[in-house]
Design a protein around this motif. Structure first.
Motif, PDB file in Angstrom:
ATOM      1  N   GLU A 189       0.530 -48.866  16.341  1.00 36.76           N
ATOM      2  CA  GLU A 189       1.526 -48.690  16.018  1.00 36.76           C
ATOM      3  C   GLU A 189       1.503 -47.709  14.541  1.00 36.76           C
ATOM      4  N   ALA A 190       0.692 -48.211  13.725  1.00 36.31           N
ATOM      5  CA  ALA A 190       0.318 -47.211  12.306  1.00 36.31           C
ATOM      6  C   ALA A 190      -0.365 -45.997  12.816  1.00 36.31           C
ATOM      7  N   ILE A 191      -0.990 -45.753  13.772  1.00 38.43           N
ATOM      8  CA  ILE A 191      -1.642 -44.327  14.263  1.00 38.43           C
ATOM      9  C   ILE A 191      -0.412 -43.838  14.672  1.00 38.43           C
ATOM     10  N   LYS A 192       0.308 -44.382  15.737  1.00 37.52           N
ATOM     11  CA  LYS A 192       1.463 -43.456  16.172  1.00 37.52           C
ATOM     12  C   LYS A 192       2.243 -42.873  15.161  1.00 37.52           C
ATOM     13  N   GLN A 193       2.683 -43.645  14.185  1.00 38.45           N
ATOM     14  CA  GLN A 193       3.393 -43.409  13.088  1.00 38.45           C
ATOM     15  C   GLN A 193       2.788 -42.218  12.242  1.00 38.45           C
ATOM     16  N   GLY A 194       1.467 -42.314  12.148  1.00 38.56           N
ATOM     17  CA  GLY A 194       0.530 -41.126  11.566  1.00 38.56           C
ATOM     18  C   GLY A 194       0.672 -39.767  12.385  1.00 38.56           C
ATOM     19  N   HIS A 195       0.617 -39.972  13.351  1.00 36.04           N
ATOM     20  CA  HIS A 195       0.814 -38.837  14.428  1.00 36.04           C
ATOM     21  C   HIS A 195       2.289 -38.168  13.993  1.00 36.04           C
ATOM     22  N   GLU A 196       3.252 -38.887  13.931  1.00 33.44           N
ATOM     23  CA  GLU A 196       4.641 -38.457  13.875  1.00 33.44           C
ATOM     24  C   GLU A 196       4.654 -37.739  12.292  1.00 33.44           C
ATOM     25  N   ALA A 197       4.243 -38.486  11.472  1.00 35.59           N
ATOM     26  CA  ALA A 197       4.379 -38.339  10.014  1.00 35.59           C
ATOM     27  C   ALA A 197       3.885 -36.905   9.707  1.00 35.59           C
ATOM     28  N   VAL A 198       2.476 -36.663  10.526  1.00 35.87           N
ATOM     29  CA  VAL A 198       2.069 -35.258  10.252  1.00 35.87           C
ATOM     30  C   VAL A 198       2.810 -34.284  10.669  1.00 35.87           C
ATOM     31  N   THR A 199       3.259 -34.418  11.623  1.00 40.03           N
ATOM     32  CA  THR A 199       4.411 -33.480  12.383  1.00 40.03           C
ATOM     33  C   THR A 199       5.415 -33.264  11.661  1.00 40.03           C
ATOM     34  N   GLU A 200       6.058 -34.283  11.098  1.00 37.37           N
ATOM     35  CA  GLU A 200       7.284 -34.198  10.173  1.00 37.37           C
ATOM     36  C   GLU A 200       6.886 -33.501   8.920  1.00 37.37           C
ATOM     37  N   PHE A 201       5.929 -33.847   8.330  1.00 34.07           N
ATOM     38  CA  PHE A 201       5.281 -33.400   6.958  1.00 34.07           C
ATOM     39  C   PHE A 201       5.163 -31.905   7.336  1.00 34.07           C
ATOM     40  N   MET A 202       4.445 -31.379   8.069  1.00 35.31           N
ATOM     41  CA  MET A 202       4.271 -29.990   8.411  1.00 35.31           C
ATOM     42  C   MET A 202       5.434 -29.125   8.603  1.00 35.31           C
ATOM     43  N   GLY A 203       6.356 -29.817   9.299  1.00 38.00           N
ATOM     44  CA  GLY A 203       7.615 -29.113   9.707  1.00 38.00           C
ATOM     45  C   GLY A 203       8.538 -29.180   8.328  1.00 38.00           C
ATOM     46  N   TYR A 204       8.451 -30.238   7.557  1.00 37.10           N
ATOM     47  CA  TYR A 204       9.002 -30.103   6.080  1.00 37.10           C
ATOM     48  C   TYR A 204       8.621 -29.007   5.216  1.00 37.10           C
ATOM     49  N   LEU A 205       7.358 -28.599   5.284  1.00 41.27           N
ATOM     50  CA  LEU A 205       6.655 -27.649   4.275  1.00 41.27           C
ATOM     51  C   LEU A 205       6.808 -26.200   4.838  1.00 41.27           C
ATOM     52  N   LEU A 206       6.867 -26.084   6.065  1.00 38.44           N
ATOM     53  CA  LEU A 206       6.809 -24.815   6.900  1.00 38.44           C
ATOM     54  C   LEU A 206       7.696 -23.764   6.256  1.00 38.44           C
ATOM     55  N   PRO A 207       9.126 -24.204   6.218  1.00 41.82           N
ATOM     56  CA  PRO A 207      10.077 -23.164   5.677  1.00 41.82           C
ATOM     57  C   PRO A 207       9.420 -22.773   4.327  1.00 41.82           C
ATOM     58  N   PHE A 208       8.980 -23.509   3.417  1.00 45.18           N
ATOM     59  CA  PHE A 208       8.647 -23.246   1.905  1.00 45.18           C
ATOM     60  C   PHE A 208       7.568 -21.953   2.190  1.00 45.18           C
TER      61      PHE A 208
END
Length: 414
Positions: A189-208
């Protein structure tokens, strides 16, 4: 004599039975006693996953400084994480890249961690600390980790990266999910959340990043995002994905360990009146004391290398074969009695103090000048402005073997 021999044998058996992949619950409150057991009874500790855990100072330092050792863990991480964003992140940044890629990426961001750049951030740092001191004074009762220690480094690293400090809580939450899978043993579950968090974090940074790239001119001195975008425009080989991954690793590295350093410093000082008195009365300069606090705490406890040659250990405890994944317990090295006298005690007069909390070699911690600037200012302000600070409940440590940090430290102004 027979009784002594039996005690030694028992300790050796305990050391060999220790499992960093599933440590006992009390390990997180005080890992030092287990590291001492390993240093004495099994300093080259072979673990169930095939890795080797080194706990003695000389061995840790030797493997760190061996230029033939590699940090890239593509195959190892693929087995652990599976394919996906988490694997991409932990194989794309300078943290887990070897040369020439390491230097290519590090050279772009290095100017932001020079002494000159750090000095220019001193006034900003003091302003942030003053603001947070004022807030907690009004609160009276607060969590020292969440309400104070975390707020300072995250504000600073947000400014350096070039993103709003108002997003600090979000950054911490998603960042921890990216970092946690680096622990020796984690759940599916922690690995699954890690995959999702990387995608989310990159999506947050991309507009900047997109906004900066759309500018006619880019000032590389404005932020790390600007520096990397400008380097890309000027022909440096760096992809958009590498830029985003570099920002994630810098954000995580720039606040997590320093938060842990500041909060644990106060945690231990509240239990050590004499050391605290030395700082309050100016008997010891805070920058000097900080090096001992860094040694004592070692916020980043473990790092890794993969050997490419057979390594004959400096301690005389055998040879590590080429191709071995090695876990370096720098937290244990910093408590090694063979190097540091009475290592489990804070001693601000310790000379020399050649701790290895920041690592060694080409991968030495990039942000160490930042930590050495902000932590003394924060501690000085707390000691001066919050002299009646006392505990208001039990401190609780995170269940994290790689990053040692307090989950909460309840305090109040008496």
């Amino acid at each position: 004599m027979t009784g002594t021999a039996r005690i030694d044998q028992t300790d050796s058996e305990k050391a060999q039975a220790f499992n960093l992949l599933a440590p006992p619950d009390d390990y997180f409150d005080d890992p030092s006693k287990y590291f001492r057991l390993l240093r004495d009874g099994d300093p080259v500790h072979r673990q169930a996953d095939g890795t080797v855990l080194l706990t003695r100072y000389d061995d840790v330092r030797q493997v760190w400084r061996d230029l033939s050792g590699l940090v890239y863990k593509g195959e190892y991480f693929e087995k652990k994480f599976g394919k996906g964003p988490l694997l991409e992140h932990h194989t794309s940044t300078m943290l887990f890249r070897d040369n020439p890629d390491h230097d290519r990426l590090r050279d772009i961001v290095n100017p932001f961690f020079s002494q000159t750049s750090i000095k220019s951030l001193t006034d900003f740092t003091q302003d942030v600390i003053d603001r947070e001191i004022k807030k907690v004074k009004q609160m009276g009762e607060f969590d020292f980790v969440r309400d104070f220690a975390f707020r300072i480094p995250v504000a600073l690293i947000c400014r350096v990266i070039g993103i709003p400090v108002e997003d600090a809580d979000y950054i911490q939450g998603v960042g921890r999910k990216v970092l946690f899978p680096l622990n020796p043993q984690v759940s599916v579950e922690a690995i699954k959340q890690g995959h999702e968090a990387v995608t989310e974090f990159m999506g947050y940074l991309l507009p900047f990043l997109d906004e900066i790239k759309a500018r006619r001119t880019i000032d590389p001195s404005e932020s790390i995002l600007c520096a990397m975008a400008a380097a890309q425009r000027n022909g440096v080989e760096v992809s958009d994905a590498e830029i985003l991954h570099m920002c994630i690793v810098t954000l995580n590295g720039g606040h997590e360990t320093t938060t842990n350093l500041i909060s644990q410093s106060m945690h231990f000082l509240m239990d050590d009146p004499e050391s605290k008195r030395q700082l309050v009365e100016g008997e010891v300069a805070l920058p000097t004391a900080l090096e001992e606090l860094i040694r004592f705490i070692t916020p980043l406890q473990l790092q890794g290398r993969r050997t490419t040659n057979d390594v004959e250990l400096a301690s005389g405890n055998g040879t590590i074969p080429a191709g071995t994944e090695v876990v370096l317990a720098q937290a244990s090295a910093n408590r090694d009695e063979r190097v540091f006298e009475d290592p489990d005690r804070l001693n601000f007069a310790r000379r020399p103090n050649n701790h290895v909390a920041f690592g060694a070699g080409i991968h030495v911690c990039l942000g160490r000048p930042l930590a050495r600037m902000e932590a003394p200012i924060a501690l000085a302000s707390v000691l001066k402005e919050l002299p009646t600070l006392v505990r208001n409940g039990e401190a609780r440590f995170q269940h994290n073997t790689r990053f040692r940090g307090l989950e909460e430290l309840p305090v109040r102004l008496a």
